[in-house]
Design a protein around this motif. Structure first.
Motif, PDB file in Angstrom:
ATOM      1  N   PHE A 164       3.578   8.798  -1.633  1.00 16.83           N
ATOM      2  CA  PHE A 164       4.023   7.432  -1.884  1.00 16.83           C
ATOM      3  C   PHE A 164       5.406   7.233  -1.275  1.00 16.83           C
ATOM      4  O   PHE A 164       6.184   8.177  -1.160  1.00 16.83           O
ATOM      5  CB  PHE A 164       4.098   7.146  -3.390  1.00 16.83           C
ATOM      6  N   HIS A 165       5.730   5.987  -0.926  1.00 20.36           N
ATOM      7  CA  HIS A 165       7.016   5.635  -0.335  1.00 20.36           C
ATOM      8  C   HIS A 165       7.771   4.738  -1.321  1.00 20.36           C
ATOM      9  O   HIS A 165       7.235   3.734  -1.783  1.00 20.36           O
ATOM     10  CB  HIS A 165       6.797   4.908   0.995  1.00 20.36           C
ATOM     11  N   ASP A 218      10.250   9.608  -0.023  1.00 14.66           N
ATOM     12  CA  ASP A 218       8.844   9.749  -0.403  1.00 14.66           C
ATOM     13  C   ASP A 218       8.688  10.664  -1.608  1.00 14.66           C
ATOM     14  O   ASP A 218       9.482  11.586  -1.804  1.00 14.66           O
ATOM     15  CB  ASP A 218       8.030  10.317   0.769  1.00 14.66           C
ATOM     16  N   ILE A 278       2.990   1.921  -9.480  1.00 11.97           N
ATOM     17  CA  ILE A 278       2.163   1.893  -8.274  1.00 11.97           C
ATOM     18  C   ILE A 278       1.126   0.794  -8.424  1.00 11.97           C
ATOM     19  O   ILE A 278       0.923   0.263  -9.516  1.00 11.97           O
ATOM     20  CB  ILE A 278       1.477   3.258  -8.026  1.00 11.97           C
ATOM     21  N   GLU A 284      -8.776  11.253  -4.483  1.00 13.54           N
ATOM     22  CA  GLU A 284      -8.290  12.378  -3.676  1.00 13.54           C
ATOM     23  C   GLU A 284      -7.872  13.584  -4.516  1.00 13.54           C
ATOM     24  O   GLU A 284      -7.815  14.698  -4.010  1.00 13.54           O
ATOM     25  CB  GLU A 284      -7.072  11.949  -2.848  1.00 13.54           C
ATOM     26  N   ASP A 309      -3.968   1.819  -5.315  1.00  6.22           N
ATOM     27  CA  ASP A 309      -3.459   3.133  -4.912  1.00  6.22           C
ATOM     28  C   ASP A 309      -3.768   4.188  -5.968  1.00  6.22           C
ATOM     29  O   ASP A 309      -3.999   5.349  -5.634  1.00  6.22           O
ATOM     30  CB  ASP A 309      -1.952   3.071  -4.645  1.00  6.22           C
ATOM     31  N   ARG A 335       5.317  12.560  -4.120  1.00 10.32           N
ATOM     32  CA  ARG A 335       3.891  12.863  -4.231  1.00 10.32           C
ATOM     33  C   ARG A 335       3.506  12.929  -5.701  1.00 10.32           C
ATOM     34  O   ARG A 335       4.188  13.565  -6.491  1.00 10.32           O
ATOM     35  CB  ARG A 335       3.575  14.219  -3.612  1.00 10.32           C
ATOM     36  N   MET A 342      -5.673   7.611  -5.299  1.00  7.03           N
ATOM     37  CA  MET A 342      -5.037   8.853  -5.740  1.00  7.03           C
ATOM     38  C   MET A 342      -5.996   9.669  -6.609  1.00  7.03           C
ATOM     39  O   MET A 342      -6.119  10.884  -6.446  1.00  7.03           O
ATOM     40  CB  MET A 342      -3.746   8.532  -6.507  1.00  7.03           C
ATOM     41  N   HIS A 345      -0.982  12.816  -3.643  1.00  3.97           N
ATOM     42  CA  HIS A 345      -0.980  11.596  -2.822  1.00  3.97           C
ATOM     43  C   HIS A 345       0.467  11.195  -2.490  1.00  3.97           C
ATOM     44  O   HIS A 345       1.306  11.119  -3.390  1.00  3.97           O
ATOM     45  CB  HIS A 345      -1.680  10.459  -3.575  1.00  3.97           C
ATOM     46  N   LYS A 375       0.832  -1.196   0.000  1.00  4.34           N
ATOM     47  CA  LYS A 375       0.000   0.000   0.000  1.00  4.34           C
ATOM     48  C   LYS A 375       0.872   1.254   0.000  1.00  4.34           C
ATOM     49  O   LYS A 375       1.761   1.399   0.820  1.00  4.34           O
ATOM     50  CB  LYS A 375      -0.915  -0.006   1.221  1.00  4.34           C
ATOM     51  N   ASP A 376       0.585   2.150  -0.951  1.00  2.00           N
ATOM     52  CA  ASP A 376       1.294   3.426  -1.122  1.00  2.00           C
ATOM     53  C   ASP A 376       2.795   3.267  -1.366  1.00  2.00           C
ATOM     54  O   ASP A 376       3.560   4.211  -1.201  1.00  2.00           O
ATOM     55  CB  ASP A 376       1.042   4.365   0.064  1.00  2.00           C
TER      56      ASP A 376
END
Length: 180
Positions: free
Chosen positions: A68-69, A60, A88, A99, A92, A62, A96, A66, A44-45
């Protein structure tokens, strides 16, 4: 796989970056290689970045607001599209997109059921041509590229280039004769 966007001006990258959503449970082109080589799951993410992305594992990024790592980084492939891509999970990507109207400068819309491309892994001995024909019959309007089609296209482009180089060499040789 779903090609989400080609973005420019991202903090991680000097040029364009492609965001590609995959299903780690069924993707055999990327995640199996990472699981085998590095033991990297795509959770996840989490994101896996191409070799030209100027960030390190553990940092990280964005996209569309959103976070992400980075959990994995590919070695250079020589293919610009892969080396400048961010991978990704499809789940996710959906979050994304949901959002993005609140978090991003420009909202991301991913139509339900949308797919950009599907990679098909065949059983040993299966015919790519026959499988491609079945796919076209069952899904009209689908474009199928088999390894044979790909090599024919590359060969055609290279033969044109070789003819051009031979012509240039002949012209240079003829032009050199009076000089000699």
């Amino acid at each position: 796989q779903i090609l989400i966007a080609s973005l420019s001006g991202q903090s991680c990258c000097s040029g364009y970056v492609q965001v590609i959503a995959i299903d780690p449970a069924t993707d055999f082109s990327l995640t199996r290689w990472l699981d085998t080589e590095y033991g990297v799951p795509l959770g996840k993410d989490g994101i896996i970045i191409g070799s030209t992305i100027e960030e390190d594992i553990g940092s990280d990024l964005r996209f569309y607001g959103h976070p992400f790592h980075i959990t994995g980084k590919l070695v250079p492939t020589g293919m610009r599209g892969i080396d400048s891509a961010v991978f990704i999970r499809i789940e996710d990507a959906v979050v994304m997109a949901a959002e993005s109207p609140k978090k991003a400068v420009k909202p991301l819309v991913i139509p339900a059921g949308m797919v950009s491309w599907v990679l098909v892994q065949l059983e040993p001995g299966a015919s790519p041509g026959d499988t491609g024909m079945l796919i076209r019959q069952q899904m009209p309007g689908t474009r199928v590229i088999t390894p044979g089609d790909l090599s024919t296209t590359v060969t055609g482009h290279l033969s044109g280039m070789i003819l051009f180089l031979h012509t240039v060499a002949l012209v240079v040789a003829l032009a050199a004769v009076p000089v000699l």
